[in-house]
Design a protein around this motif. Sequence first.
Motif, PDB file in Angstrom:
ATOM      1  N   SER A 181      23.389  39.596  25.660  1.00 40.86           N
ATOM      2  CA  SER A 181      23.670  39.254  27.083  1.00 40.86           C
ATOM      3  C   SER A 181      22.751  37.740  27.161  1.00 40.86           C
ATOM      4  O   SER A 181      23.565  36.761  27.889  1.00 40.86           O
ATOM      5  N   LEU A 182      21.787  37.752  26.777  1.00 38.12           N
ATOM      6  CA  LEU A 182      20.778  36.571  26.940  1.00 38.12           C
ATOM      7  C   LEU A 182      21.239  35.669  26.112  1.00 38.12           C
ATOM      8  O   LEU A 182      21.264  34.438  26.463  1.00 38.12           O
ATOM      9  N   PHE A 183      21.769  35.854  24.923  1.00 40.41           N
ATOM     10  CA  PHE A 183      22.293  34.884  24.035  1.00 40.41           C
ATOM     11  C   PHE A 183      23.622  33.968  24.726  1.00 40.41           C
ATOM     12  O   PHE A 183      23.637  32.893  24.508  1.00 40.41           O
ATOM     13  N   LYS A 184      24.294  34.770  25.157  1.00 41.01           N
ATOM     14  CA  LYS A 184      25.715  34.235  25.802  1.00 41.01           C
ATOM     15  C   LYS A 184      25.139  33.415  27.208  1.00 41.01           C
ATOM     16  O   LYS A 184      25.885  32.426  27.378  1.00 41.01           O
ATOM     17  N   ASN A 185      24.027  33.596  27.953  1.00 46.40           N
ATOM     18  CA  ASN A 185      23.654  32.753  28.964  1.00 46.40           C
ATOM     19  C   ASN A 185      22.443  31.772  28.307  1.00 46.40           C
ATOM     20  O   ASN A 185      21.883  31.190  29.401  1.00 46.40           O
ATOM     21  N   THR A 186      22.500  31.503  27.272  1.00 50.12           N
ATOM     22  CA  THR A 186      21.405  30.349  26.856  1.00 50.12           C
ATOM     23  C   THR A 186      22.326  29.257  26.565  1.00 50.12           C
ATOM     24  O   THR A 186      23.199  28.921  25.699  1.00 50.12           O
ATOM     25  N   HIS A 187      21.841  28.321  27.417  1.00 46.57           N
ATOM     26  CA  HIS A 187      22.644  26.695  27.470  1.00 46.57           C
ATOM     27  C   HIS A 187      21.696  25.754  27.383  1.00 46.57           C
ATOM     28  O   HIS A 187      20.669  25.624  28.250  1.00 46.57           O
ATOM     29  N   PRO A 188      21.667  24.910  26.630  1.00 48.58           N
ATOM     30  CA  PRO A 188      22.370  24.859  25.436  1.00 48.58           C
ATOM     31  C   PRO A 188      21.688  25.721  24.251  1.00 48.58           C
ATOM     32  O   PRO A 188      20.540  25.833  23.934  1.00 48.58           O
ATOM     33  N   PRO A 189      22.580  26.439  23.451  1.00 44.05           N
ATOM     34  CA  PRO A 189      22.058  27.091  22.374  1.00 44.05           C
ATOM     35  C   PRO A 189      21.735  26.132  21.120  1.00 44.05           C
ATOM     36  O   PRO A 189      22.444  25.090  20.979  1.00 44.05           O
ATOM     37  N   ASN A 190      20.464  26.360  20.349  1.00 46.04           N
ATOM     38  CA  ASN A 190      20.110  25.423  19.436  1.00 46.04           C
ATOM     39  C   ASN A 190      20.392  26.179  18.255  1.00 46.04           C
ATOM     40  O   ASN A 190      20.925  27.494  18.054  1.00 46.04           O
ATOM     41  N   PHE A 191      20.028  25.706  16.847  1.00 46.59           N
ATOM     42  CA  PHE A 191      20.233  26.333  15.973  1.00 46.59           C
ATOM     43  C   PHE A 191      19.542  27.716  15.673  1.00 46.59           C
ATOM     44  O   PHE A 191      19.887  28.717  14.900  1.00 46.59           O
ATOM     45  N   PHE A 192      18.375  27.553  16.031  1.00 46.93           N
ATOM     46  CA  PHE A 192      17.494  29.046  15.941  1.00 46.93           C
ATOM     47  C   PHE A 192      18.103  30.144  16.752  1.00 46.93           C
ATOM     48  O   PHE A 192      17.931  31.293  16.494  1.00 46.93           O
ATOM     49  N   THR A 193      18.857  29.610  18.150  1.00 42.93           N
ATOM     50  CA  THR A 193      19.533  30.699  18.778  1.00 42.93           C
ATOM     51  C   THR A 193      20.399  31.421  17.857  1.00 42.93           C
ATOM     52  O   THR A 193      20.440  32.658  18.007  1.00 42.93           O
ATOM     53  N   PHE A 194      21.346  30.670  17.286  1.00 41.80           N
ATOM     54  CA  PHE A 194      22.445  31.198  16.205  1.00 41.80           C
ATOM     55  C   PHE A 194      21.590  31.975  15.155  1.00 41.80           C
ATOM     56  O   PHE A 194      22.191  33.219  14.892  1.00 41.80           O
ATOM     57  N   ASN A 195      20.618  31.544  14.711  1.00 45.60           N
ATOM     58  CA  ASN A 195      20.102  32.018  13.232  1.00 45.60           C
ATOM     59  C   ASN A 195      19.520  33.477  13.655  1.00 45.60           C
ATOM     60  O   ASN A 195      19.504  34.309  12.907  1.00 45.60           O
ATOM     61  N   ILE A 196      18.737  33.409  14.731  1.00 44.14           N
ATOM     62  CA  ILE A 196      18.138  34.698  15.121  1.00 44.14           C
ATOM     63  C   ILE A 196      19.172  35.546  15.592  1.00 44.14           C
ATOM     64  O   ILE A 196      18.670  36.966  14.813  1.00 44.14           O
ATOM     65  N   ALA A 197      19.991  35.488  16.287  1.00 42.34           N
ATOM     66  CA  ALA A 197      20.910  36.313  16.549  1.00 42.34           C
ATOM     67  C   ALA A 197      21.721  37.108  15.117  1.00 42.34           C
ATOM     68  O   ALA A 197      21.981  38.178  15.127  1.00 42.34           O
ATOM     69  N   LEU A 198      22.211  35.977  14.175  1.00 46.06           N
ATOM     70  CA  LEU A 198      22.767  36.684  12.969  1.00 46.06           C
ATOM     71  C   LEU A 198      21.954  37.356  12.112  1.00 46.06           C
ATOM     72  O   LEU A 198      22.227  38.477  11.666  1.00 46.06           O
TER      73      LEU A 198
END
Length: 657
Positions: A181-198
């Motif tokens: 839920s926090l991932f979806k509301n993070t604007h703008p996401p950066n590379f680390f946002t995606f990498n941490i989630a994956l």
Amino acid sequence: MIWGWLRTSKRIMMRLRKQTQTPTRWHDLCLCRHLSSCSYSSCCQKWERKRKVNSDSVHSTLWRCPSDLIALSFFLWSAQRHRHDSEAFDHMVTVLRRLTLRYKTVPALLSQLETIGCASLTNPKSSLVLLRIYFRAGMHAMLLQAYHYLHTAYAFVPDTFARNLLMDVLFRIGEPHLALSLFKNTHPPNFFTFNIALLRLSNLNHLPHIPPILRLMLRSGYYPTPVTFHMLLNLFCHMNALLEAYQLLGLMITLGIKFSVSIWTILIHKHCKLGRLDVAISLLHNMAQTGCPPNVVTYTTLFKAFMESNMITDAFRLFNIMLSAGHVPDLIFCNVLIDCLSKAGRYQDAVHVFVSLSEQNLKPDSYTFTSLLSTICLSGMFYLLPKLVLVSRYIDADLVFCNALLSSLVKAELPFLAVGFYDHMIEEGFVPDKYSFAGLLSALCAAGRIDEAVNVYNGVVMSHNDTDAHIHTAITGELIKAGKYHKAACIFKLAVKNKYPLDNVAYTVGICALLRGERTQEACTLFDQMKDNGLKPSVCTYNMMLFTFCKKHDLQMMKQILQEMIDSRIELSDRNFFTLCKYTCRLDIYISPLKLLAEMRDLGLLSAKTLHTLNFERHAEGIQAKFKHYAEANTESSLVLDSSSSEDLSDVVAAVG
């Protein structure tokens, strides 16, 4: 200063532009390049010296602070002007842990900072640094508390970096839904946002959300790192998501990412698991052709697959190829070799591999001794057990090894030693699991201490809410071995009544207890209840029930069980086949089971041994006469069959031993 270098560079570039309009002298151009490079080098050296001075001054100040509160206050203040290094952060981790131990909560700590005049918490940089210290210290609960308190008390507006920290912590503490839920509301996401989630979703084996996040990452212009690709591919193969795995491989090829040895090994391992050894070997050849030679891990994976498929010749041919390529077997390979040789019945070879470890300067570990215990039990070479126990004292034994040794002592008919060893395990601080309890129950029953075993079982069930079917199977099976059929049946029926988790193995053992106690009708009821609960009876369960009805000459139930076996494609055991033949050769009314046997033959549900004996092309009387002669010639086998009301217990309760 860096800005002085920029001004110098601009002047040089302007002079070069003017010189392009007139003939350029070679020595002038070289002089310009020399001046530019010297100026850049000089400025870099000055900046590096200043950065080092700043770091040294911060370190010396932190180390000289008279209290932890002052040190934290100074660190947060200096974070607004200076980028701290890892050494400073590590020092502050120790400081913050001491402060947390003293003040307990984040509000109490921050209020104390305010009393000494710290006003840095209103600065977003300082707030972010505080969160980073908590994260570096692994104090996840305190980070969550600090995040929310800073937001409410100091109007802290978290940026993407702070949200990434919070998202990572939520994944780590087992709250993936809040993290997403926090991932979806993070604007703008950066590379680390995606990498941490994956990465975190991969660690949690949380497959459904990974493909959409990966697609969103690609649309945002970011690409996973090779490490992330490796983890995702490993997850897809582990979860049998082959379509996603192939799509990921296609993406890697498109992006020009070279396959590492680990990637090739994952693909080979997956196809070995699927039984596609031909594809695995093809991948091995392609791996070498692309300039990526396999390593010992790759060869270990293939070797184990060959041995488990009973392709021993191919396995050792691969082993020779590995040696010729200059690879030396490591301890993991030797452990796999010992285990596979034992399962293949080559016990002396397995022991020889263990003895030769010292020649290769390899120190055996807990897994090595566990594999060797399996070798001793399968071969019956229990005279090696004392020697192994003596040698194993020099390793860091884990619970798996202790459970294996406990089971081995019981199989070596040393139940009193097994009970003593269990007590020693508890004294050494081991927390017993279901296999430990099963070993203790086996030892107590083998020692004739039935009441103690039942008391231990009741204690385990009452004190452990997560008790699984293995414990119920163990106590029931051991009581059957001890001849306590009615007690075993009572315990199992109570487990059914209390709705404990039971699998098909547990039900099979429970049915066996009822049949051994001549409680056939109750066994039939339990058999039906097993099917009503959605558990499929195994080959052993069906054959055990069929043998009971054959012995009781219950033609109707014989036909019913045979028909169910046909519908479920369950193979008929050799014992039941010859028992049916013995009875059908006496009365013509048993001709209908013969028709069912013919159908089982056509479906491939009879073994090669029975097919050799059986000949359905002859006349019925000829068949009966042949089986009558066979039955008379095997009276000793018939006596063994009649001595029991079920199949061999070793097959029924294989999980117990």
